[in-house]
Design a protein around this motif. Structure first.
Motif, PDB file in Angstrom:
ATOM      1  N   HIS A   1      32.991   7.659  26.303  1.00 57.66           N
ATOM      2  CA  HIS A   1      33.648   6.590  26.084  1.00 57.66           C
ATOM      3  C   HIS A   1      35.112   6.535  26.712  1.00 57.66           C
ATOM      4  N   ASP A  24      36.589  -1.028  24.711  1.00 54.41           N
ATOM      5  CA  ASP A  24      35.592  -0.962  25.876  1.00 54.41           C
ATOM      6  C   ASP A  24      36.412  -1.094  27.127  1.00 54.41           C
ATOM      7  N   ALA A  25      35.588  -1.137  28.221  1.00 56.43           N
ATOM      8  CA  ALA A  25      36.310  -1.324  29.243  1.00 56.43           C
ATOM      9  C   ALA A  25      36.818  -2.908  29.566  1.00 56.43           C
ATOM     10  N   LYS A  73      35.150   6.185  30.311  1.00 61.46           N
ATOM     11  CA  LYS A  73      34.944   4.731  30.849  1.00 61.46           C
ATOM     12  C   LYS A  73      36.349   3.895  30.592  1.00 61.46           C
TER      13      LYS A  73
END
Length: 278
Positions: free
Chosen positions: A69, A28-29, A72
């Motif tokens: 995704h 994730d980020a 991001k």
């Protein structure tokens, strides 16, 4: 394609030219930002790590979900990002090419296409079709004018092929000849086999996956073998899940909370993300 995207691609290509580098896999980020701050020079997405964070199995994420995704993660840091693009979300070469074009548009510096069918019968695409799919990805990249790094993956070790090394060796050589800039056989662990793969595909760089099953391998060892790129796949995500599961089980089963004492501090993470958002 903007100047930032071009710069990321150029930096990613340079990393593959000499030496050996680690390409860690955030899901994730936040994890992408953390890895950037540790000094890594490039990142790669993990299909499994992201899927698990969504409560889904690996391979259950749709193409559009995956593209969102990837976008991001790319936006989270200025580092080059390689996309774990599974099998291109299609079987037919022309559809793989169309999806690769969409992936390039997210701003990635590289992407991988694997030869796993996602089924048991057969677990790998016929080699002729696998090559056609890889060539289609190559054409999509060339037509984009982007020079995104294309990685050709042979999944023989992961799908339980009867002779995974021989299959991987033959296919990686063919994938390199078909236009892959980098080749990858996740699951190989024997240093002697890794050395043979390096030699067979040279001068194309070889990526090696290091995870729990072969964690005894070090950066120094793999560099000596001639490996150019090391990724950890879902390894970091699984490590995080391991710590989470251990703490959660201790609370649920024993009513104990001591495992929480070893957590990363709130202040450290809050400060990190506060500074990264400015």
């Amino acid at each position: 394609m903007n100047a930032i995207h071009q710069s990321a691609i150029a930096a990613f290509q340079k990393l593959h030219a000499t030496g050996c580098f680690v390409l860690p896999n955030p899901w994730d980020a936040g994890t992408a930002i953390y890895l950037e701050r540790l000094g890594f020079k490039a990142l790669a997405t993990t299909s499994a790590g992201y899927a698990f964070s969504c409560g889904k199995s690996d391979g259950a994420i749709s193409r559009d979900e995956m593209l969102a995704h990837i976008r991001k993660v790319v936006a989270a840091t200025p580092l080059p990002v390689n996309a774990d693009f599974l099998g291109g979300f299609a079987e037919a070469p022309e559809e793989v090419a169309a999806n690769v074009a969409l992936c390039i548009a997210t701003g990635v510096a590289g992407l991988s296409i694997e030869d796993s069918t996602g089924t048991d019968h057969p677990p790998l695409y016929d080699e002729k079709l696998a090559l056609a799919r890889l060539r289609a990805a190559r054409r999509a990249i060339d037509e984009s004018g982007s020079s995104v790094v294309l990685t050709g993956r042979c999944e023989a070790f992961l799908v339980g092929s009867p002779e995974p090394f021989r299959t991987s060796l033959a296919r990686l050589v063919s994938y390199a000849e078909a236009g892959a800039d980098c080749v990858y056989a996740p699951g190989v662990a024997d240093p002697a086999e890794i050395a043979k793969l390096v030699e067979a595909v040279a001068p194309k760089p070889l990526n090696v996956l290091v995870s729990g099953f072969n964690s005894q391998l070090s950066l120094a060892t793999l560099a000596e073998l001639g490996v150019r790129r090391i990724s950890v796949g879902s390894g970091l995500a699984l490590t995080a899940w391991g710590a989470f599961a251990h703490a959660a089980r201790d609370i649920a089963l024993n009513g104990r909370f001591e495992t929480l004492a070893g957590a990363t501090s709130f202040a450290e993470l809050n400060q990190l993300f506060e500074s990264s958002s400015k």
